[in-house]
Structure formats: structure tokens, C-alpha cells
Design a protein around this motif. Structure first.
Motif, PDB file in Angstrom:
ATOM      1  N   PRO A 156      -3.728   5.611  15.472  1.00  0.00           N
ATOM      2  CA  PRO A 156      -3.356   4.190  15.397  1.00  0.00           C
ATOM      3  C   PRO A 156      -2.025   3.855  16.077  1.00  0.00           C
ATOM      4  CG  PRO A 156      -2.958   5.285  13.296  1.00  0.00           C
ATOM      5  CD  PRO A 156      -3.570   6.305  14.185  1.00  0.00           C
ATOM      6  N   PHE A 157      -1.992   2.645  16.619  1.00  0.00           N
ATOM      7  CA  PHE A 157      -0.741   2.037  17.067  1.00  0.00           C
ATOM      8  C   PHE A 157      -0.817   0.552  16.732  1.00  0.00           C
ATOM      9  CE2 PHE A 157      -3.525   1.516  20.726  1.00  0.00           C
ATOM     10  CZ  PHE A 157      -3.235   0.236  21.181  1.00  0.00           C
ATOM     11  N   ALA A 158       0.350  -0.092  16.624  1.00  0.00           N
ATOM     12  CA  ALA A 158       0.424  -1.510  16.270  1.00  0.00           C
ATOM     13  C   ALA A 158       0.861  -2.311  17.493  1.00  0.00           C
ATOM     14  CB  ALA A 158       1.405  -1.724  15.119  1.00  0.00           C
ATOM     15  N   ARG A 159       0.285  -3.500  17.615  1.00  0.00           N
ATOM     16  CA  ARG A 159       0.631  -4.426  18.698  1.00  0.00           C
ATOM     17  C   ARG A 159       1.041  -5.746  18.050  1.00  0.00           C
ATOM     18  NH1 ARG A 159      -4.032  -4.687  22.641  1.00  0.00           N
ATOM     19  NH2 ARG A 159      -3.200  -2.677  23.353  1.00  0.00           N
ATOM     20  N   VAL A 160       2.274  -6.213  18.362  1.00  0.00           N
ATOM     21  CA  VAL A 160       2.840  -7.406  17.731  1.00  0.00           C
ATOM     22  C   VAL A 160       2.861  -8.539  18.750  1.00  0.00           C
ATOM     23  CG1 VAL A 160       4.844  -8.377  16.563  1.00  0.00           C
ATOM     24  CG2 VAL A 160       4.232  -5.970  16.192  1.00  0.00           C
ATOM     25  N   PHE A 161       2.306  -9.711  18.351  1.00  0.00           N
ATOM     26  CA  PHE A 161       2.260 -10.893  19.212  1.00  0.00           C
ATOM     27  C   PHE A 161       3.073 -12.013  18.560  1.00  0.00           C
ATOM     28  CE2 PHE A 161      -1.609  -8.554  20.031  1.00  0.00           C
ATOM     29  CZ  PHE A 161      -1.795  -8.648  21.411  1.00  0.00           C
ATOM     30  N   TRP A 162       3.950 -12.650  19.395  1.00  0.00           N
ATOM     31  CA  TRP A 162       4.655 -13.866  18.948  1.00  0.00           C
ATOM     32  C   TRP A 162       4.797 -14.768  20.162  1.00  0.00           C
ATOM     33  CZ3 TRP A 162      10.341 -15.303  18.275  1.00  0.00           C
ATOM     34  CH2 TRP A 162      10.473 -16.420  17.443  1.00  0.00           C
ATOM     35  N   GLY A 163       4.061 -15.861  20.137  1.00  0.00           N
ATOM     36  CA  GLY A 163       4.025 -16.723  21.304  1.00  0.00           C
ATOM     37  C   GLY A 163       3.351 -16.000  22.451  1.00  0.00           C
ATOM     38  N   SER A 164       4.012 -15.992  23.613  1.00  0.00           N
ATOM     39  CA  SER A 164       3.439 -15.346  24.796  1.00  0.00           C
ATOM     40  C   SER A 164       3.911 -13.903  24.943  1.00  0.00           C
ATOM     41  CB  SER A 164       3.828 -16.135  26.053  1.00  0.00           C
ATOM     42  OG  SER A 164       5.250 -16.194  26.177  1.00  0.00           O
ATOM     43  N   GLN A 165       4.656 -13.397  23.965  1.00  0.00           N
ATOM     44  CA  GLN A 165       5.214 -12.054  24.068  1.00  0.00           C
ATOM     45  C   GLN A 165       4.446 -11.077  23.179  1.00  0.00           C
ATOM     46  OE1 GLN A 165       9.722 -11.939  24.305  1.00  0.00           O
ATOM     47  NE2 GLN A 165       9.402 -13.873  23.235  1.00  0.00           N
ATOM     48  N   SER A 166       4.492  -9.810  23.569  1.00  0.00           N
ATOM     49  CA  SER A 166       3.883  -8.761  22.741  1.00  0.00           C
ATOM     50  C   SER A 166       4.610  -7.451  22.963  1.00  0.00           C
ATOM     51  CB  SER A 166       2.393  -8.615  23.055  1.00  0.00           C
ATOM     52  OG  SER A 166       2.217  -8.108  24.368  1.00  0.00           O
ATOM     53  N   LEU A 167       4.645  -6.636  21.914  1.00  0.00           N
ATOM     54  CA  LEU A 167       5.235  -5.307  21.967  1.00  0.00           C
ATOM     55  C   LEU A 167       4.340  -4.346  21.199  1.00  0.00           C
ATOM     56  CD1 LEU A 167       9.041  -6.053  21.354  1.00  0.00           C
ATOM     57  CD2 LEU A 167       7.987  -5.373  23.520  1.00  0.00           C
ATOM     58  N   GLU A 168       4.459  -3.068  21.515  1.00  0.00           N
ATOM     59  CA  GLU A 168       3.641  -2.061  20.848  1.00  0.00           C
ATOM     60  C   GLU A 168       4.508  -0.972  20.249  1.00  0.00           C
ATOM     61  OE1 GLU A 168       0.805  -0.400  23.489  1.00  0.00           O
ATOM     62  OE2 GLU A 168      -0.304  -2.280  23.799  1.00  0.00           O
ATOM     63  N   THR A 169       4.009  -0.402  19.152  1.00  0.00           N
ATOM     64  CA  THR A 169       4.644   0.779  18.585  1.00  0.00           C
ATOM     65  C   THR A 169       4.132   2.026  19.298  1.00  0.00           C
ATOM     66  OG1 THR A 169       2.919   1.171  16.933  1.00  0.00           O
ATOM     67  CG2 THR A 169       4.689  -0.361  16.333  1.00  0.00           C
ATOM     68  N   SER A 170       4.655   3.149  18.928  1.00  0.00           N
ATOM     69  CA  SER A 170       4.123   4.410  19.421  1.00  0.00           C
ATOM     70  C   SER A 170       2.778   4.691  18.756  1.00  0.00           C
ATOM     71  CB  SER A 170       5.101   5.547  19.131  1.00  0.00           C
ATOM     72  OG  SER A 170       5.348   5.635  17.732  1.00  0.00           O
ATOM     73  N   THR A 171       2.037   5.630  19.309  1.00  0.00           N
ATOM     74  CA  THR A 171       0.741   6.030  18.755  1.00  0.00           C
ATOM     75  C   THR A 171       0.927   7.284  17.900  1.00  0.00           C
ATOM     76  OG1 THR A 171      -0.451   5.139  20.657  1.00  0.00           O
ATOM     77  CG2 THR A 171      -1.603   6.762  19.298  1.00  0.00           C
ATOM     78  N   ILE A 172       0.402   7.236  16.689  1.00  0.00           N
ATOM     79  CA  ILE A 172       0.448   8.386  15.780  1.00  0.00           C
ATOM     80  C   ILE A 172      -0.930   9.034  15.805  1.00  0.00           C
ATOM     81  CG2 ILE A 172       1.034   9.205  13.479  1.00  0.00           C
ATOM     82  CD1 ILE A 172       3.319   7.754  14.812  1.00  0.00           C
ATOM     83  N   LYS A 173      -0.993  10.282  16.212  1.00  0.00           N
ATOM     84  CA  LYS A 173      -2.277  10.939  16.421  1.00  0.00           C
ATOM     85  C   LYS A 173      -2.873  11.483  15.121  1.00  0.00           C
ATOM     86  CE  LYS A 173      -2.403  10.613  20.970  1.00  0.00           C
ATOM     87  NZ  LYS A 173      -2.347  11.808  21.807  1.00  0.00           N
TER      88      LYS A 173
END
Length: 813
Positions: A156-173
Motif C-alpha cells: 500500500p501507498f497513500a495519495r493525497v489530493f487537495w485542489g489541483s495538487q497531489s502527493l504520495e507517501t512511500s510504498t510499504i511492501k
């Protein structure tokens, strides 16, 4: 103050299911999930597109229950089972109608993107600096995510959206319980306020990533109350697809019962009113508060009310007086002895529930050996010529087609071979029958004998007892052993027919032969000589059963529903060896025979083995499922105990199937329910190769990564007594009839109470026909309404406290 929540589910039947096998049929079964945890699996109905299950479950739930799902699958001997379809019901849909759901519901397709589960822990802050507004999203961890990879885990990894921007966390295997502890900052862009959306994905090296779930918060929430805590993951919003019935439908009955249980002192006035009813003079029976409650109870909820009242009076040490009170009322208003206790009155239902609650271990001891023989031997038995399959008998015997007479004689021998041991065990079980049941039957017999003393009614006193013991207890248990916890699975069609014949014979014995040769089932005649010979033995047994000294003391000490020393569950399980060094997983689990009582969980090599190991139930701190990936084995559970030094120890046990797993989980959780210091969180994996297989933490003492589920249990006869919850249910029942109570006893000023009017009413007059009795009933109704008003006020006072409670914060085990 506490809250109780229970879900009653009945999977009735299916229709028009699609064919999944090359034969043009299917082998359907149904899985029931509560918040993505399997709580039940129905039997497989072989070769049917319109299966009938008729299976019912009661599940005690935590307060944050979200949804209920039913999956229909086609069982395959080779390969994976085929998914036919699903039905998903939200908490809101179930509670929309107070009566619950009782309808046919079409199955829908299973969409992988909608099959999300688990929770995510977030801490969000809205900040401002010289460059403008900034959203800081602290992504801490997630738990119980759906397994998307063939290994039973995800990346899993998380993707955060706010408005037109997005960021991702690292992936935990390779984990379903990732710990990120990452802070993502996003700057506000020009434009209208935007919601915050956090998506979880499973990373795949080949192909597209798999969706794991999402949470979304509108701008108002971000500004006024920024999210901080655990949040349930949701699927992408989309219109519900209706298959139009192409996948078939299920007939379901679902009802959710939720109650706010107040502190005990608030229920004491209502309990005292009910206790006064059974302890008062017999001549005041018709004017007691309990009599008023009985008149207000409809047939639909009478069984539930009877169960709660029996448990309530058992806890107060007054079960005997309570049953005697209801018996007196029932007998007094019965004019034809042939109809005595034949209706589903509160008296009949209460005695029936009393037998189940107090007598289930006795029932198991009497019937289990023969029931197991019937299931294991699978003999073909049939007396009805219209149902005989002579070709089937030929295929079994390989001796040519027998005649109906041969089949009848063989079936008669088999039936008597099963009935003989059943009858021998019953008539020899006087000393093993619980004293409370014997005392209740003694009072019942005395009451009936006083009401019908005539010589022509000499058998009525015995029929009253045998009607409950044989017709409402033994016979239903023989007919449906799974519902009485005698077997883990329902019978196949052939065994079911054999059990039906045995149940009919036991019913005839319970009727003391009065209806032999009558009705449509004249094909039972070959069995009549055996039944008639048995009746004299049953009469002697009933005489011995009520020949008991002692009397239950009114108001005496309450009793536990299941004495601590009584075994509530037993059977073979596979136990993992302590710290198996270098052993392959399949060799690390050894077969052991387990017994669970209220005091001890013990095990040995076999039931007869005298050398036993044990662990006190009072030491149990958690009982949880184990992920399949921990040992690459299904249906594994863990029992976490704490020794005197405070150290925690985990015992891993494997069950045969998901139903056995749920039953052991439920039994162990109930037995350990009163224990202090229960764990709020624990690991659903195992500590192997220097790390936890679930969350990958390297320390054995690391805090648990998943919530425990001590509140999730299956409702059955062994549920512990809870006087406050039981009184709350009585209060709820009275609320439903409060308006009728006022109209019937307090607001009907036109009611004519003169003796002349009473004479005109004749046989249709109520028990309260005379003015004095009516005055007593009005007084009882007024007292009940006063107590209800006090409880109403108490609930109103506690409600604001609940509304002020905030969502739970981050996990702190």
C-alpha cells in the motif's frame, strides 16, 4: 452507561441463480460478512438454482458497525469457488424500518474497486503563513486493508489530493497494516475551497495499481474541525448497478437492535414491579404489572420477550416463581385440556426458552451420540410408499430391486435401532436433568392436576410436561441439530429425511400415543407397536422426573446461566507447538482435544486422556483471528493470555472451517468477557523470522496494529446474563404498547363495570371483568407508566453526553 447492539440475520432462500457448472446447475452457499469480517457460512445446497437455507444467526456487534454483506458462491471441488453475486446493506438501510428488512433482494455484480475494507489514521492541520494557506496531512498508518496480492497481503501507498495538487507517501511492501508516519504539505491554490481526499492504492510492478479505499473531507470540516483519528475507508462513489435480477435474488430477514443501557439503578424500579408480580398472591395474578405486559405483547416479539424475561428472572433467582405465575394464568383461562399450552402464548414461549437456556448441556448429553451416528452412518430409511426410491436401494445393495415391503422392514429396523438408544437415554436421565427443570415441571404438574382433576383427564398432567420436553425440546433438536448446537452443519437431504422420521416418532411418544393412527400419516403404522411399548416407560420417567425434593426460594441468590464447571464447547483443534524451531508450518500444528468451561480451557491428546494441559479463562486478554498469510493456513485463531508476572503469551489454534472458527471465537470471548485489562489492540499476524508478519515491526513487544473484536460474538443459549440489558428490552417493549396501555386501562371512561354489564359480556369478558380487578389493573398500569416516564427522562439526560463524544483518536493500545 453502555450500549448494546445485535443483528438478527436469517438467510431464507435464493431463486433464479445462474448456472456455474457444466451440468447446468450450481452448488450455492452464502457467506455473511459484518464490516468485511466473515461471521457465518451457510451450508452448500448441491445442484440447485433455487436453494433453501433457512439459517438464522444473531451477532452481537460493536457500536461502530457500518455495513452487512451477503456473498453467494458456487462451491467447486477443484479450483477456486465461483462468485455469483452479492448484496450489501448499510446500517442506515437496515434501520430505516424499525421492523427491519424482510424481502427479496436482487444480487449485484462484485466490483473489485468496491470491495474495500479497513481504516486509515490521519492528523490534518490547516496552517497560514506569509505565502498563504497550507494543509498539512500527517499520514500515520492504516489497518485491516484488503489483500490484493496472491500472497494475501498488499503493497500500500497513500495519495493525497487537495485542489489541483497531489502527493504520495512511500510504498510499504507486503503488509495490510502499513506504518508510514509521513507528513505531506500542500499549498492552497487560487479558486473555491477544495475538499481533501486521501486514496490508498496497492502498488503493482506489472499492470495497473489496485484501489484499496478512500476518505474525503469537505472544506467546512477542514476549516472547523480538521480530521484527527481513525477513519473508515470507502469505495469510489458510484451509482449502484442493478443486475435486473440476472444474477438471481436472496430472500433475507435482517433486523438491527440497538439499545442504550443505563446504569443499573435506573432499572431497579421496573425490576421490582416485575418481581412483585410473581411474588404476590395468586388471586392478584390478573392485575399485576406482568399481566399488563403480557396483554400488550404481540406474537411477533413474544419469543424475544420470553427469552429476556426468563434470563432476567434467572438472574434474580426467581425463574421457578416466574414460570409458575405464567402457568397459573394459562391454566386458569384454559377450558379445553386438549388445547393446554398448544398456542404460542407467553407461558408456552417462556417455558420453551427456559428449557433451551437451562437444559442445553442436558440435551447435548442425551441426544448427541445418536445424532452423530445418524450423520456418520447415512443409512437410507423410508416408511412412506410415496417417497420410497427403490432404485436408490438397489444401487446401495447391488442385490436387485427390492420390494416396498423389504424397504419398509429394513427402514423399520434402522429406525427402532436409533429410537431405542434415544429412549433408553431419556428415561435413564432423571438424575442428569437440571434440578431447576425438574422443579419447574413439578410445579407445572401440580397446577394442571388441580385445574383438571377429573378421571377422564388423568393424562393431561403428563401431557403438559411431555409436550414441552418431547414436542418443544427433544423433537425440534432431532429435526434441526445445527440450531441446537448438536452439529456444525445442516444435514444433507437423505439424513434430513431420516431425522424427520425420528422426530415424528419422538413427537408421537411425547403425545403418549393419543394420536396414533389418526391423520394423514398412516404409513407410520409399522412403527406403532414400538411406540406403544415405549409409552409406559415414558410415563414412569415423568413420574420420576417430578419426584424431586426442594423448592426454589423466592428471591434467593441468582444463578449463572451456565455453571462455571460445565463444558460449553469441546472438540478437536490443531494447536501450534510452542516456538517450533525449524519445523515446517504443517508439522508445527498438532491435533489436540479441547474443552472450554467458564473456568478453564484445557486440552489433551484425546477425550479419554487423563493428562491434560490447561489455561485459566481468567488469564485470557484477547481472542482474535489470524491472517492466513501468517502460517499460510486458513481458519487460525489466537488466544492471548497473561501470566502472573504480566507477560503475554499467544496460543495459535486452527479450526476445520469458518463456522467452527466463529463458534470457538464466540465461546472464548463470552467466557472471558468479565476479565479485566482486555487488550484494545493486538497483532493479527505471527512473530516469525524476527518480525510480525502483519505490520512488519521487528520488536516482539511492539504495540498491536489491529483492533481487537471482543464485542463480536454469536448469540446463542450460552450468552451470559445481563439484567440491565434484559430490563432495557422489557422497557422497549412497554414503550411500543404505551399508548394502548393508556387507552385500555386509564382513558376508557365509558367502560361499564357494573355487574349487569359483566353478565352480558359472558365468556368474552376479560380476567379483569369485575370492578375490583379492573381497579387493580388500572393501578398497575399507572405504576408502569410512572416507571416508564422516569426511564424516558433518564435516557433524555444521557443522550447529550453521547452527542458530546468525539470520534476516537489514534490507536493507543
Amino acid at each position: 452507561m453502555a450500549k448494546s447492539s445485535s443483528l438478527n440475520v436469517r438467510v431464507v432462500e435464493g431463486r433464479a441463480l445462474p448456472a456455474k457448472d457444466v451440468s447446468g446447475s450450481s452448488d450455492p452457499y452464502c457467506i455473511v460478512k459484518v464490516d468485511d469480517e466473515v461471521v457465518a457460512r451457510t451450508a452448500t445446497i448441491w445442484r440447485s438454482l433455487s436453494p433453501f437455507w433457512g439459517e438464522e444467526y444473531t451477532v452481537h456487534l460493536p457500536l461502530d458497525f457500518h455495513h452487512l454483506a451477503f456473498y453467494v458462491l458456487d462451491e467447486d471441488t477443484v479450483g477456486h469457488d465461483d462468485i455469483i453475486g452479492k448484496i450489501s446493506l448499510s446500517r442506515e438501510a437496515i434501520t430505516a424500518d424499525p421492523r427491519g428488512i424482510d424481502s427479496w433482494i436482487n444480487l449485484s455484480h462484485v466490483d473489485p474497486d468496491a470491495e474495500v475494507q479497513g481504516e486509515i489514521c490521519l492528523a490534518v492541520q490547516m496552517l497560514e503563513d506569509v505565502r498563504g494557506r497550507c494543509l498539512r496531512c500527517h499520514v500515520l498508518q492504516a489497518r485491516d486493508l484488503a489483500p490484493r496480492d496472491i500472497s494475501g497481503t498488499s503493497d500500500p501507498f497513500a495519495r493525497v489530493f487537495w485542489g489541483s495538487q497531489s502527493l504520495e507517501t512511500s510504498t510499504i511492501k507486503k503488509t495490510r497494516f502499513p506504518h508510514w508516519d509521513e507528513v505531506l504539505e500542500l499549498r492552497e491554490m487560487p479558486g473555491p475551497p477544495s475538499p481533501l481526499r486521501v486514496e490508498l492504492w496497492d502498488w503493482d510492478m506489472v499492470g495497473k495499481n489496485d484501489f484499496l479505499g478512500m476518505v474525503e473531507f469537505p472544506p467546512q470540516v477542514l476549516q472547523q474541525n480538521p480530521p484527527n483519528g481513525w477513519f473508515h475507508l470507502l469505495p469510489f462513489p458510484r451509482a449502484e448497478e442493478d443486475s435486473g435480477g440476472s444474477l438471481g435474488a436472496l430472500r433475507l430477514k435482517v433486523r438491527l437492535t440497538e439499545d442504550r443501557v443505563l446504569p443499573s439503578q435506573y432499572y431497579q424500579p421496573l425490576r421490582e414491579l416485575l418481581m412483585e408480580s410473581v411474588l404476590g398472591p395468586a388471586e392478584e395474578d390478573a392485575a399485576s404489572p406482568l399481566a399488563v405486559l403480557e396483554e400488550l405483547t404481540s406474537g411477533d416479539c413474544r419469543q424475544e420477550l420470553a427469552t429476556k424475561l426468563v434470563k432476567l428472572f434467572l438472574g434474580q433467582g426467581l425463574a421457578g416463581p416466574f414460570l409458575d405465575y405464567l402457568t397459573r394464568r394459562e391454566v386458569a383461562r384454559t377450558t379445553d385440556p386438549n388445547t393446554l399450552f398448544r398456542s404460542n402464548s407467553l407461558a408456552s414461549k417462556s417455558m420453551e426458552q427456559f428449557l433451551k437456556l437451562v437444559g442445553m448441556p442436558y440435551l447435548h448429553e442425551v441426544l448427541r451420540p445418536v445424532i452423530n451416528r445418524v450423520f456418520e452412518e447415512k443409512k437410507y430409511m423410508e416408511l412412506d410408499p410415496c417417497k420410497m426410491d427403490l432404485g436408490r436401494t438397489r444401487r446401495i445393495s447391488f442385490k436387485g430391486a427390492p420390494s416396498e415391503e423389504h424397504v419398509r422392514e429394513a427402514s423399520l429396523g434402522l429406525l427402532t435401532g436409533y429410537l431405542g438408544p434415544i429412549l433408553d437415554t431419556i428415561v435413564g436421565s432423571v438424575g442428569r436433568c437440571p434440578p431447576a427443570i425438574r422443579l419447574a415441571f413439578k410445579q407445572l404438574r401440580q397446577c394442571v392436576e388441580e385445574r383438571f382433576p377429573q378421571a377422564e383427564h388423568k393424562d393431561v398432567k403428563n401431557l403438559a410436561i411431555s409436550g414441552f420436553l418431547f414436542l418443544r425440546f427433544f423433537a425440534p433438536a432431532i429435526l434441526t441439530p445445527k440450531l441446537f448446537d448438536l452439529r456444525d452443519q445442516h444435514a444433507d437431504p437423505q439424513t434430513r429425511r431420516s431425522l424427520l422420521l425420528l422426530a415424528k416418532a419422538v413427537q408421537s411418544i411425547g403425545n403418549l400415543g393419543q394420536q396414533l393412527g389418526q391423520g394423514k400419516e398412516l404409513w407410520m403404522a409399522p412403527l406403532h407397536p414400538f411406540l406403544l411399548q415405549s409409552i409406559s416407560r415414558v410415563r414412569d420417567f415423568l413420574d420420576q422426573l417430578v419426584d424431586v425434593d426442594g423448592k426454589e426460594e423466592p428471591g434467593g441468590p441468582g444463578r449463572a446461566l451456565v455453571p462455571p464447571s460445565v463444558t460449553v464447547r469441546e472438540g478437536y483443534l490443531l494447536k501450534r507447538k510452542e516456538e517450533p524451531a525449524g519445523l515446517a508450518t504443517r508439522f508445527a500444528f498438532k491435533k489436540r482435544y479441547f474443552r472450554l468451561s467458564g473456568e478453564m480451557l484445557s486440552y489433551s491428546r484425546s477425550p479419554e486422556c487423563q493428562t491434560r494441559s490447561s489455561m485459566p479463562v481468567s488469564h485470557i486478554r484477547a481472542v482474535e483471528r489470524v491472517d492466513e498469510g501468517a502460517f499460510q493456513l486458513p481458519h487460525v485463531m489466537q488466544v492471548v493470555t497473561q501470566d502472573g508476572a504480566g507477560a503475554l503469551h499467544t496460543t495459535y489454534l486452527q479450526c476445520k472451517n469458518v463456522n467452527e472458527l466463529n463458534q470457538w471465537l464466540s465461546a472464548l470471548r463470552k467466557a472471558s468477557a468479565p476479565n479485566p485489562d482486555k487488550l484494545a489492540a493486538w497483532h493479527p499476524g505471527a512473530f516469525r523470522s524476527a518480525h510480525w508478519t502483519c505490520c512488519l515491526q521487528a520488536e516482539r513487544s511492539a504495540a498491536g496494529c489491529s483492533r481487537t473484536h471482543s464485542a463480536v460474538t454469536l448469540g446463542d443459549w450460552s450468552d451470559p446474563l445481563d439484567p440491565d440489558a434484559e430490563t432495557q428490552m422489557v422497557y422497549r417493549q412497554l414503550l411500543l404498547g404505551r399508548d394502548r396501555l393508556r387507552m385500555k386501562f386509564l382513558e376508557d371512561s365509558t367502560l361499564d363495570t357494573t355487574p349487569e354489564a359483566d353478565t352480558e359480556k359472558g365468556s368474552s369478558a376479560t380476567e379483569a371483568a369485575c370492578p375490583a380487578a379492573l381497579a387493580h389493573q388500572r393501578e398497575a398500569a399507572a405504576r408502569l407508566l410512572e416507571v416508564l416516564a422516569d426511564l424516558d427522562q433518564a435516557h433524555e439526560e444521557f443522550q447529550p453526553q453521547e452527542q458530546r463524544k468525539v470520534a476516537p483518536g489514534p490507536l493507543r493500545p
